[in-house]
Design a protein around this motif. Structure first.
Motif, PDB file in Angstrom:
ATOM      1  N   UNK A  33      60.312  44.226 -16.036  1.00 30.93           N
ATOM      2  CA  UNK A  33      59.246  45.192 -16.282  1.00 30.93           C
ATOM      3  C   UNK A  33      58.284  45.260 -15.087  1.00 30.93           C
ATOM      4  N   UNK A  34      57.934  44.106 -14.525  1.00 30.83           N
ATOM      5  CA  UNK A  34      57.032  44.077 -13.368  1.00 30.83           C
ATOM      6  C   UNK A  34      57.663  44.778 -12.167  1.00 30.83           C
ATOM      7  N   UNK A  35      58.943  44.563 -11.956  1.00 27.92           N
ATOM      8  CA  UNK A  35      59.626  45.213 -10.831  1.00 27.92           C
ATOM      9  C   UNK A  35      59.666  46.721 -11.037  1.00 27.92           C
ATOM     10  N   UNK A  36      59.915  47.133 -12.271  1.00 21.13           N
ATOM     11  CA  UNK A  36      59.958  48.561 -12.566  1.00 21.13           C
ATOM     12  C   UNK A  36      58.605  49.222 -12.289  1.00 21.13           C
ATOM     13  N   UNK A  37      57.524  48.476 -12.547  1.00 21.52           N
ATOM     14  CA  UNK A  37      56.179  48.989 -12.296  1.00 21.52           C
ATOM     15  C   UNK A  37      55.732  48.756 -10.852  1.00 21.52           C
ATOM     16  N   UNK A  38      56.621  48.197 -10.027  1.00 26.94           N
ATOM     17  CA  UNK A  38      56.347  47.864  -8.630  1.00 26.94           C
ATOM     18  C   UNK A  38      55.198  46.865  -8.492  1.00 26.94           C
ATOM     19  N   UNK A  39      55.030  46.025  -9.492  1.00 26.35           N
ATOM     20  CA  UNK A  39      54.056  44.936  -9.427  1.00 26.35           C
ATOM     21  C   UNK A  39      54.758  43.722  -8.800  1.00 26.35           C
ATOM     22  N   UNK A  40      55.078  43.872  -7.511  1.00 24.03           N
ATOM     23  CA  UNK A  40      55.908  42.868  -6.858  1.00 24.03           C
ATOM     24  C   UNK A  40      55.180  41.537  -6.665  1.00 24.03           C
ATOM     25  N   UNK A  41      53.876  41.585  -6.493  1.00 18.94           N
ATOM     26  CA  UNK A  41      53.130  40.351  -6.336  1.00 18.94           C
ATOM     27  C   UNK A  41      53.197  39.492  -7.582  1.00 18.94           C
ATOM     28  N   UNK A  42      53.008  40.115  -8.742  1.00 22.25           N
ATOM     29  CA  UNK A  42      53.087  39.368 -10.002  1.00 22.25           C
ATOM     30  C   UNK A  42      54.508  38.886 -10.259  1.00 22.25           C
ATOM     31  N   UNK A  43      55.477  39.740  -9.932  1.00 18.38           N
ATOM     32  CA  UNK A  43      56.868  39.331 -10.124  1.00 18.38           C
ATOM     33  C   UNK A  43      57.204  38.129  -9.246  1.00 18.38           C
ATOM     34  N   UNK A  44      56.723  38.124  -8.005  1.00 18.68           N
ATOM     35  CA  UNK A  44      57.006  36.998  -7.116  1.00 18.68           C
ATOM     36  C   UNK A  44      56.343  35.722  -7.622  1.00 18.68           C
ATOM     37  N   UNK A  45      55.141  35.840  -8.150  1.00 16.43           N
ATOM     38  CA  UNK A  45      54.484  34.652  -8.706  1.00 16.43           C
ATOM     39  C   UNK A  45      55.214  34.143  -9.935  1.00 16.43           C
ATOM     40  N   UNK A  46      55.725  35.046 -10.739  1.00 14.18           N
ATOM     41  CA  UNK A  46      56.453  34.646 -11.949  1.00 14.18           C
ATOM     42  C   UNK A  46      57.743  33.904 -11.598  1.00 14.18           C
ATOM     43  N   UNK A  47      58.314  34.252 -10.439  1.00 16.64           N
ATOM     44  CA  UNK A  47      59.581  33.634 -10.038  1.00 16.64           C
ATOM     45  C   UNK A  47      59.393  32.509  -9.026  1.00 16.64           C
ATOM     46  N   UNK A  48      58.155  32.118  -8.792  1.00 14.45           N
ATOM     47  CA  UNK A  48      57.898  31.117  -7.757  1.00 14.45           C
ATOM     48  C   UNK A  48      58.462  29.755  -8.138  1.00 14.45           C
ATOM     49  N   UNK A  60      67.053  34.373 -13.717  1.00 11.58           N
ATOM     50  CA  UNK A  60      65.814  34.435 -12.952  1.00 11.58           C
ATOM     51  C   UNK A  60      66.067  34.188 -11.470  1.00 11.58           C
ATOM     52  N   UNK A  61      66.975  33.274 -11.150  1.00 10.37           N
ATOM     53  CA  UNK A  61      67.313  32.999  -9.750  1.00 10.37           C
ATOM     54  C   UNK A  61      67.934  34.232  -9.088  1.00 10.37           C
ATOM     55  N   UNK A  62      68.764  34.936  -9.826  1.00  7.51           N
ATOM     56  CA  UNK A  62      69.360  36.173  -9.295  1.00  7.51           C
ATOM     57  C   UNK A  62      68.281  37.221  -9.004  1.00  7.51           C
ATOM     58  N   UNK A  63      67.324  37.292  -9.899  1.00  2.00           N
ATOM     59  CA  UNK A  63      66.257  38.274  -9.702  1.00  2.00           C
ATOM     60  C   UNK A  63      65.344  37.870  -8.544  1.00  2.00           C
ATOM     61  N   UNK A  64      65.162  36.599  -8.312  1.00  2.46           N
ATOM     62  CA  UNK A  64      64.351  36.171  -7.181  1.00  2.46           C
ATOM     63  C   UNK A  64      65.035  36.547  -5.859  1.00  2.46           C
ATOM     64  N   UNK A  65      66.351  36.392  -5.817  1.00  5.68           N
ATOM     65  CA  UNK A  65      67.087  36.774  -4.604  1.00  5.68           C
ATOM     66  C   UNK A  65      67.031  38.290  -4.391  1.00  5.68           C
ATOM     67  N   UNK A  66      67.086  39.029  -5.492  1.00  5.61           N
ATOM     68  CA  UNK A  66      67.060  40.489  -5.377  1.00  5.61           C
ATOM     69  C   UNK A  66      65.659  41.036  -5.073  1.00  5.61           C
ATOM     70  N   UNK A  67      64.633  40.224  -5.343  1.00  2.00           N
ATOM     71  CA  UNK A  67      63.261  40.706  -5.184  1.00  2.00           C
ATOM     72  C   UNK A  67      62.881  40.884  -3.716  1.00  2.00           C
ATOM     73  N   UNK A  68      63.363  40.013  -2.847  1.00  2.00           N
ATOM     74  CA  UNK A  68      62.945  40.041  -1.442  1.00  2.00           C
ATOM     75  C   UNK A  68      63.251  41.384  -0.760  1.00  2.00           C
ATOM     76  N   UNK A  69      64.490  41.885  -0.841  1.00  2.42           N
ATOM     77  CA  UNK A  69      64.731  43.199  -0.221  1.00  2.42           C
ATOM     78  C   UNK A  69      63.948  44.326  -0.877  1.00  2.42           C
TER      79      UNK A  69
END
Length: 354
Positions: A33-48, A60-69
């Motif tokens: 949901x955060x990625x869909x809303x482009x709330x990338x900062x919150x998404x990165x903190x959630x996956x830290x 979650x690990x897959x989504x963390x790898x996909x988040x960087x690009x």
């Protein structure tokens, strides 16, 4: 029994929030949901910090790898949109795009750097506008000054004409300083530096300003921006005599027009160029000082008349004109100081009442 159950259900969310009850959150759905809303900062903190014992760890690990690009693409798009707005000089909108991006990605070094570039670009754009305004003001002043000089020359005894011409020349001196600063601050040989010099040279200059302009002009010539070559002559003595004759004629014109500050400057040039013992120049120098002393007394009395009538600004202008002719005259300086102190006191009273 039913009442107790209802109370327990009503406070359960509070207990979960305070950590008194275990919570079961679908973190994968939350990140999506955060990625869909482009709330990338919150998404990165959630996956830290991921717990390997978490059943959702792999997802979650897959989504963390996909988040960087995704973040990199978001930064690139934000910077590109801002740069497009900058090229159209839409600085408010360009800055807003970056700031909106930083709201979604607070710790983005790339966006912070882009914001700095926007601010720097805006400052340079404003500096260019200021320089353009100075150039246009200088051109206008030069045209107005020519007309004011013609009017004052046609009727040299008119005090109002001379005062207006003096005020115009004070404005010209300020603009000349700004144009000199413009030319000095530009890269050597730039077209803007040449424009600033050209307009500054069309205005009246003090000896110091003229010297600075000559230095800057020499720098431009050395960069081959202005292709000039001094004429060669096998008769340097003839050329020197011709130049002295031109200076003397210019001096006589200034005296006839009663333009005393300019006549003072021209006399300094004559004294530097004329051979030692030139009786004509020596006589002119004495008469010039007498004329200037008479002019100072005239405007000193004029200022006193304005002051007695309550026209403080006019009195101040008359005395400042006299001070330009005789900067060491203590009586003139005392009058100026008294009026300035009185005007400053009025300003403080107005500010206190306001």
């Amino acid at each position: 029994m039913m009442r107790c159950l209802l109370v327990l259900l009503s406070i359960a969310p509070l207990l979960v929030a305070c950590g008194h009850l275990p919570r079961s959150i679908d973190r994968v759905a939350l990140v999506d949901q955060l990625v869909q809303q482009q709330e990338y900062g919150q998404a990165r903190r959630e996956l830290a910090d991921l717990d390997t014992s978490d059943p959702q760890f792999a997802a979650l690990a897959n989504r963390r790898r996909a988040l960087r690009p995704l973040i990199q693409q978001f930064e690139a798009n934000t910077v590109r949109e801002s740069e497009q707005l900058q090229r159209r000089n839409q600085w408010v909108e360009a800055l807003a795009v970056i700031d909106n991006g930083l709201q979604k990605l607070v710790d983005s070094d790339r966006l912070q750097a882009a914001r700095g570039r926007v601010l720097l670009g805006r400052d340079r754009y404003l500096e260019a506008i200021e320089t353009e305004l100075q150039l246009r003001q200088g051109e206008l002043l030069a045209k107005q000054q020519t007309l004011l000089e013609r009017r004052a020359k046609a009727k040299p005894g008119n005090i109002r004409y001379r005062l207006e011409l003096w005020r115009q020349r004070r404005k010209s001196a300020d603009i000349t300083d700004q144009l000199i600063a413009c030319a000095s601050g530009q890269s050597a040989g730039s077209a803007l530096a040449a424009d600033c010099l050209k307009v500054a040279e069309s205005l009246d200059q003090s000896p110091e300003q003229a010297q600075r302009l000559a230095q800057l002009r020499s720098g431009l010539q050395s960069k081959k921006m202005i292709h000039t070559r001094p004429p060669r002559s096998s008769e340097p003595g003839v050329n020197a005599q011709r130049e002295l004759s031109v200076l003397k004629q210019e001096y006589r014109d200034l005296v006839d027009a009663r333009w005393w500050p300019q006549a003072q400057q021209k006399m300094l040039e004559l004294q530097a160029r004329a051979p030692a013992g030139d009786k004509e120049v020596e006589t002119w120098s004495l008469k010039l000082q007498e004329s200037i002393d008479s002019e100072v007394q005239l405007f000193l009395k004029l200022g006193q008349t304005y002051y007695s009538q309550g026209s403080l600004q006019r009195a101040l202008q008359a005395w400042r004109y006299a001070a330009d002719l005789a900067p060491d005259d203590q009586e003139v300086q005392a009058h100026i100081g008294r009026v300035q102190r009185f005007l400053e006191k009025l300003q403080r009273l107005d500010a206190a009442e306001g």
